[in-house]
Write a protein that holds these residues in place. Structure first.
Motif, mmCIF file in Angstrom:
data_model
loop_
_atom_site.group_PDB
_atom_site.id
_atom_site.type_symbol
_atom_site.label_atom_id
_atom_site.label_comp_id
_atom_site.label_asym_id
_atom_site.label_seq_id
_atom_site.Cartn_x
_atom_site.Cartn_y
_atom_site.Cartn_z
ATOM 1 N N CYS A 207 -11.608 -5.666 3.124
ATOM 2 C CA CYS A 207 -10.618 -5.975 4.155
ATOM 3 C C CYS A 207 -10.983 -7.264 4.884
ATOM 4 O O CYS A 207 -12.119 -7.437 5.322
ATOM 5 N N ASP B 263 -1.942 -2.896 3.578
ATOM 6 C CA ASP B 263 -2.066 -1.461 3.351
ATOM 7 C C ASP B 263 -2.579 -0.802 4.620
ATOM 8 O O ASP B 263 -3.112 -1.466 5.515
ATOM 9 N N THR C 217 1.237 0.256 -4.965
ATOM 10 C CA THR C 217 0.009 0.969 -5.315
ATOM 11 C C THR C 217 0.255 2.434 -5.651
ATOM 12 O O THR C 217 -0.690 3.206 -5.805
ATOM 13 N N GLU D 122 -4.964 1.458 -5.056
ATOM 14 C CA GLU D 122 -5.091 0.661 -3.836
ATOM 15 C C GLU D 122 -6.302 -0.268 -3.903
ATOM 16 O O GLU D 122 -6.221 -1.435 -3.507
ATOM 17 N N LYS D 123 -7.423 0.232 -4.418
ATOM 18 C CA LYS D 123 -8.624 -0.604 -4.477
ATOM 19 C C LYS D 123 -8.487 -1.692 -5.536
ATOM 20 O O LYS D 123 -8.904 -2.837 -5.325
ATOM 21 N N ALA E 70 -6.091 -4.298 -4.016
ATOM 22 C CA ALA E 70 -6.698 -5.015 -2.889
ATOM 23 C C ALA E 70 -7.726 -6.039 -3.356
ATOM 24 O O ALA E 70 -7.798 -7.154 -2.822
ATOM 25 N N THR E 71 -8.513 -5.686 -4.362
ATOM 26 C CA THR E 71 -9.557 -6.600 -4.832
ATOM 27 C C THR E 71 -9.001 -7.699 -5.732
ATOM 28 O O THR E 71 -9.711 -8.654 -6.047
ATOM 29 N N GLY F 285 0.791 -1.221 0.000
ATOM 30 C CA GLY F 285 0.000 0.000 0.000
ATOM 31 C C GLY F 285 0.820 1.266 0.000
ATOM 32 O O GLY F 285 2.045 1.259 -0.123
ATOM 33 N N THR G 101 -2.517 -8.442 0.044
ATOM 34 C CA THR G 101 -2.208 -7.016 -0.002
ATOM 35 C C THR G 101 -2.229 -6.486 1.416
ATOM 36 O O THR G 101 -3.164 -6.775 2.181
ATOM 37 N N SER H 242 -6.588 -9.620 -4.753
ATOM 38 C CA SER H 242 -5.798 -10.372 -3.777
ATOM 39 C C SER H 242 -6.656 -11.408 -3.067
ATOM 40 O O SER H 242 -7.851 -11.193 -2.846
ATOM 41 N N ARG I 48 -6.278 -12.044 0.009
ATOM 42 C CA ARG I 48 -6.522 -11.487 1.334
ATOM 43 C C ARG I 48 -6.036 -10.045 1.369
ATOM 44 O O ARG I 48 -4.987 -9.724 0.819
ATOM 45 N N MET I 49 -6.821 -9.183 2.027
ATOM 46 C CA MET I 49 -6.370 -7.828 2.299
ATOM 47 C C MET I 49 -6.214 -7.647 3.798
ATOM 48 O O MET I 49 -7.149 -7.899 4.564
#
Length: 262
Positions: free
Chosen positions: A221, A89, A60, A111-112, A115-116, A32, A87, A118, A120-121
């Motif tokens: 998350c 962050d 990111t 970042e979004k 994250a999406t 992140g 990810t 992945s 896991r965030m």
């Protein structure tokens, strides 16, 4: 390094250090943007250098990419990685359902996306980022420069029907000029004070022409690692419904804390 770190920086560091437990050799890791995420990148860089950790990092933002390369992490693009194992962050706010406001650093779109993409965030944050209801931190939305004032007016008009306490917005500036994201867009910060229905607001904002993305991260998350200035960390997993407590010894090393400009 001169002087001790502040309690806030210590909290950010222990959260980042604890979050490295989610990372194993061979992983593709989303990294992140922001001050807390910078601690994570430094910690991973130390593990690459000292422990033989081998990862591919997907940053990111351009500044995260630069930091990652500086500490020895192999940097690749999301298109090269295709999918990420985890990810990690920071966040500007998080609530009890692990919904987030992000974008204080101006990188919410990348970042979004990362994250999406992945499995896991994981969010790393100091305890001050936890709120009962999102919205005290201004909600960033990324907008295209063309007609941004019209977009701003439409957003403010739409907020009248939303469950929020404030409806003002401001164009984020960088000195005398508008702030420009890595994608060449502007950011409007919405001063809402309290968001009663984050899910609804996120959907409505993204339907508006001119809005590229908003800083509400809903159902993205999986875990949050909350750091405290005395070394305590709390790990909350929304899927498992678990809360774990730990304490990390805080040792300042020249390698990790040599550059605190971030």
């Amino acid at each position: 390094m001169s002087g001790e770190l502040s309690p806030i920086d210590k909290a950010k560091f222990v959260a980042a250090k604890k979050a490295t437990e989610y990372v194993e050799s061979g992983m593709r890791v989303g990294m992140g943007t922001g001050s807390t995420a910078a601690w994570l990148v430094r910690c991973l860089g130390e593990m690459v250098r000292d422990d033989g950790l081998r990862i591919k990092g997907v940053p990111t933002s351009t500044r995260t990419a630069e930091l990652a390369r500086n500490v020895g992490i192999e940097v690749i693009s999301l298109d090269e990685a295709k999918w990420l194992d985890v990810t990690i962050d920071g966040a500007d706010e998080f609530d009890g359902d692990l919904n987030l406001i992000k974008g204080g650093g101006g990188a919410l779109l990348q970042e979004k996306i990362v994250a999406t993409a992945s499995d896991r965030m994981v969010v790393i944050a100091d305890a001050g980022k936890e709120v009962d209801a999102l919205g005290a931190f201004p909600l960033p939305i990324e907008v295209i420069p063309f007609g941004w004032q019209t977009t701003q007016a439409l957003v403010e008009e739409t907020l009248v029907s939303m469950d929020v306490l404030g409806r003002n917005s401001s164009l984020r500036m960088n000195g005398d000029a508008p702030f420009v994201t890595d994608e060449g867009n502007h950011i409007l910060d919405l001063h809402l004070n309290r968001i009663g229905n984050p899910r609804q607001l996120a959907l409505v904002l993204n339907q508006m022409p001119g809005v590229v993305e908003n800083g509400l991260f809903i159902d993205i998350c999986d875990s949050v690692v909350v750091g405290h200035g005395d070394g305590r960390v709390e790990v909350r997993d929304i899927n498992a419904g678990t809360v774990e407590q730990d304490r990390l010894e805080f040792v300042e090393t020249d390698n990790l804390f040599a550059d605190l400009d971030d």
